[in-house]
Design a protein around this motif. Structure first.
Motif, PDB file in Angstrom:
ATOM      1  N   SER A  59       0.719  10.421  10.226  1.00 43.63           N
ATOM      2  CA  SER A  59      -0.104   9.512  11.030  1.00 43.63           C
ATOM      3  C   SER A  59      -0.771   8.474  10.146  1.00 43.63           C
ATOM      4  O   SER A  59      -0.814   7.280  10.487  1.00 43.63           O
ATOM      5  CB  SER A  59      -1.167  10.304  11.802  1.00 43.63           C
ATOM      6  N   SER A  60      -1.267   8.907   8.988  1.00 43.84           N
ATOM      7  CA  SER A  60      -1.926   7.988   8.053  1.00 43.84           C
ATOM      8  C   SER A  60      -0.956   6.950   7.520  1.00 43.84           C
ATOM      9  O   SER A  60      -1.312   5.778   7.343  1.00 43.84           O
ATOM     10  CB  SER A  60      -2.547   8.777   6.895  1.00 43.84           C
ATOM     11  N   ALA A  61       0.276   7.373   7.258  1.00 45.51           N
ATOM     12  CA  ALA A  61       1.303   6.442   6.774  1.00 45.51           C
ATOM     13  C   ALA A  61       1.618   5.392   7.841  1.00 45.51           C
ATOM     14  O   ALA A  61       1.743   4.199   7.547  1.00 45.51           O
ATOM     15  CB  ALA A  61       2.564   7.205   6.388  1.00 45.51           C
ATOM     16  N   LYS A  62       1.710   5.838   9.082  1.00 47.74           N
ATOM     17  CA  LYS A  62       2.001   4.931  10.192  1.00 47.74           C
ATOM     18  C   LYS A  62       0.895   3.901  10.366  1.00 47.74           C
ATOM     19  O   LYS A  62       1.149   2.701  10.499  1.00 47.74           O
ATOM     20  CB  LYS A  62       2.183   5.749  11.474  1.00 47.74           C
ATOM     21  N   ILE A  71       0.836  -1.205   0.000  1.00 49.31           N
ATOM     22  CA  ILE A  71       0.000   0.000   0.000  1.00 49.31           C
ATOM     23  C   ILE A  71       0.871   1.255   0.000  1.00 49.31           C
ATOM     24  O   ILE A  71       1.913   1.309   0.660  1.00 49.31           O
ATOM     25  CB  ILE A  71      -0.974   0.011   1.198  1.00 49.31           C
ATOM     26  N   SER A  72       0.442   2.245  -0.752  1.00 53.76           N
ATOM     27  CA  SER A  72       1.095   3.553  -0.791  1.00 53.76           C
ATOM     28  C   SER A  72       0.036   4.623  -0.576  1.00 53.76           C
ATOM     29  O   SER A  72      -1.155   4.367  -0.757  1.00 53.76           O
ATOM     30  CB  SER A  72       1.786   3.790  -2.137  1.00 53.76           C
ATOM     31  N   SER A  76       9.316   9.639   0.712  1.00 57.54           N
ATOM     32  CA  SER A  76       9.378   8.512   1.638  1.00 57.54           C
ATOM     33  C   SER A  76       8.853   8.952   3.000  1.00 57.54           C
ATOM     34  O   SER A  76       8.937  10.146   3.354  1.00 57.54           O
ATOM     35  CB  SER A  76      10.816   8.011   1.783  1.00 57.54           C
ATOM     36  N   ASP A  77       8.321   8.000   3.760  1.00 55.83           N
ATOM     37  CA  ASP A  77       7.819   8.336   5.092  1.00 55.83           C
ATOM     38  C   ASP A  77       8.961   8.815   5.992  1.00 55.83           C
ATOM     39  O   ASP A  77       8.760   9.662   6.867  1.00 55.83           O
ATOM     40  CB  ASP A  77       7.094   7.144   5.710  1.00 55.83           C
ATOM     41  N   ILE A  78      10.163   8.318   5.754  1.00 53.28           N
ATOM     42  CA  ILE A  78      11.328   8.734   6.556  1.00 53.28           C
ATOM     43  C   ILE A  78      11.634  10.205   6.308  1.00 53.28           C
ATOM     44  O   ILE A  78      11.874  10.975   7.245  1.00 53.28           O
ATOM     45  CB  ILE A  78      12.558   7.849   6.216  1.00 53.28           C
ATOM     46  N   TRP A  79      11.608  10.617   5.013  1.00 57.86           N
ATOM     47  CA  TRP A  79      11.886  12.025   4.703  1.00 57.86           C
ATOM     48  C   TRP A  79      10.800  12.931   5.275  1.00 57.86           C
ATOM     49  O   TRP A  79      11.110  13.985   5.840  1.00 57.86           O
ATOM     50  CB  TRP A  79      11.979  12.233   3.184  1.00 57.86           C
ATOM     51  N   VAL A  80       9.538  12.538   5.132  1.00 54.65           N
ATOM     52  CA  VAL A  80       8.432  13.358   5.625  1.00 54.65           C
ATOM     53  C   VAL A  80       8.526  13.522   7.143  1.00 54.65           C
ATOM     54  O   VAL A  80       8.289  14.614   7.674  1.00 54.65           O
ATOM     55  CB  VAL A  80       7.067  12.755   5.226  1.00 54.65           C
ATOM     56  N   GLY A 103       0.678   1.558   7.202  1.00 49.14           N
ATOM     57  CA  GLY A 103       1.888   0.819   6.854  1.00 49.14           C
ATOM     58  C   GLY A 103       2.507   1.280   5.543  1.00 49.14           C
ATOM     59  O   GLY A 103       3.403   0.634   5.005  1.00 49.14           O
ATOM     60  N   ALA A 104       2.054   2.420   5.023  1.00 47.56           N
ATOM     61  CA  ALA A 104       2.580   2.940   3.756  1.00 47.56           C
ATOM     62  C   ALA A 104       3.967   3.538   3.967  1.00 47.56           C
ATOM     63  O   ALA A 104       4.213   4.218   4.957  1.00 47.56           O
ATOM     64  CB  ALA A 104       1.640   3.997   3.184  1.00 47.56           C
ATOM     65  N   ARG A 105       4.861   3.284   3.011  1.00 48.35           N
ATOM     66  CA  ARG A 105       6.217   3.819   3.091  1.00 48.35           C
ATOM     67  C   ARG A 105       6.471   4.925   2.082  1.00 48.35           C
ATOM     68  O   ARG A 105       7.489   5.599   2.148  1.00 48.35           O
ATOM     69  CB  ARG A 105       7.242   2.687   2.867  1.00 48.35           C
ATOM     70  N   LYS A 106       5.546   5.085   1.139  1.00 44.14           N
ATOM     71  CA  LYS A 106       5.713   6.094   0.096  1.00 44.14           C
ATOM     72  C   LYS A 106       4.464   6.965  -0.021  1.00 44.14           C
ATOM     73  O   LYS A 106       3.350   6.479   0.161  1.00 44.14           O
ATOM     74  CB  LYS A 106       5.986   5.438  -1.260  1.00 44.14           C
ATOM     75  N   ILE A 107       4.687   8.239  -0.353  1.00 42.00           N
ATOM     76  CA  ILE A 107       3.584   9.162  -0.611  1.00 42.00           C
ATOM     77  C   ILE A 107       3.767   9.741  -2.013  1.00 42.00           C
ATOM     78  O   ILE A 107       4.717  10.476  -2.273  1.00 42.00           O
ATOM     79  CB  ILE A 107       3.535  10.313   0.419  1.00 42.00           C
ATOM     80  N   HIS A 108       2.860   9.380  -2.911  1.00 47.00           N
ATOM     81  CA  HIS A 108       2.874   9.912  -4.269  1.00 47.00           C
ATOM     82  C   HIS A 108       2.158  11.261  -4.272  1.00 47.00           C
ATOM     83  O   HIS A 108       1.144  11.440  -3.592  1.00 47.00           O
ATOM     84  CB  HIS A 108       2.169   8.955  -5.237  1.00 47.00           C
TER      85      HIS A 108
END
Length: 293
Positions: A265-268, A198-199, A223-227, A271-276
């Motif tokens: 919060s939504s990514a966490k 899921i992304s 990436s969720d890490i960068w955000v 379980g999404a690791r990427k945001i397009h």
């Protein structure tokens, strides 16, 4: 070839937008939509509607002037048809309908109040075919000033949509309690349970600004890490520094932080690791629905 000009007016909680598209019709080819004009006016209606329950006379006059200018611009550009939609701030203001009637009388612009479900449906009608792959799942999130729309895509189709009363202007004014955050967490976890690969697809001015700040190429996801790192960095800067050092507009420099929190919060929870970030939103959806109607 036939070129038509269609317009969308999005009266949001943080800003009012006019988007004009050239719609290119050509025999034997798919209809193409090309942005012609995009104007954003920072009239923060949500600050009135959510904290006072009504839109002030000051902002009412600003809306009227904005609509008059939009009407003239559409006439000069040669817009064939338009559709104007108002979202949560105008919906919740006790004088919202009265203002809409006044706008119609003074400018000739007819405005439709849409609820959260309609808003999510319009947003989901945008052209995501180039991005969405049938073997993956996507949580589409549109963060506004007064509400946030969530849509889950699986196998290339919409599985479920939901609108929550959480937005950047509400968060800035401390109008979102823990219960709403908990409801969103439960909904996301329930909808994405058992979903792999899921992304997130993010829309709205704040995620567009984050993508710009990242320096990534168009089409390259965040990436969720960068955000997360950017969220911490932004929180460590003052409002003034975000304007003078980062080059953010004054009406963007405050709302970008709560918007980033919603995406993180939504990514966490999903379980999404990427945001397009395809840079599309409600205005684009309005034009698509207007054309196909």
């Amino acid at each position: 070839m036939n070129i038509r000009k269609l317009a969308a007016i999005d009266i949001g909680s943080n800003a009012i937008r006019l988007l004009v598209h050239n719609v290119i019709e050509e025999r034997g080819k798919e209809t193409r939509f090309r942005k012609n004009v995009l104007i954003r006016v920072p009239v923060r209606l949500g600050e009135d509607a959510f904290t006072k329950g009504a839109i002030s006379e000051y902002n009412t006059n600003r809306i009227l002037k904005t609509m008059k200018s939009f009407s003239l611009l559409m006439e000069v550009i040669g817009v064939e048809k338009y559709k104007a939609c108002a979202t949560s701030a105008m919906r919740e203001a006790r004088n919202g309908k009265k203002i809409i009637t006044r706008i119609l009388g003074e400018t000739g612009i007819s405005i439709k109040l849409i609820n959260g479900k309609e808003e999510a449906s319009i947003i989901a009608s945008t052209d995501l075919k180039k991005l969405i792959q049938n073997d993956q799942s996507y949580l589409y999130i549109d963060v506004g000033g007064g509400s946030t729309e969530f849509t889950l895509f699986t196998e290339g189709r919409i599985k479920i949509s939901r609108s929550f009363k959480i937005g950047t202007v509400r968060l800035l004014n401390n109008m979102v309690n823990d219960e709403i955050w908990t409801d969103i967490e439960k909904w996301i976890k329930k909808c994405t349970k058992g979903v792999s690969e899921i992304s997130i697809i993010g829309s709205g001015g704040n995620i567009n600004e984050l993508h710009k700040l990242s320096g990534r190429r168009e089409g390259e996801p965040l990436s969720d890490i960068w955000v997360n790192a950017q969220y911490k960095f932004l929180n460590g800067t003052s409002y003034e520094e975000r304007i003078s050092e980062l080059g953010l507009n004054p009406d963007r420099a405050d709302v970008i932080i709560p918007a980033t929190r919603i995406f993180l919060s939504s990514a966490k929870w999903s379980g999404a690791r990427k945001i397009h970030v395809p840079k599309i939103g409600l205005s684009d959806g309005i034009i698509k629905t207007l054309y196909y109607e």
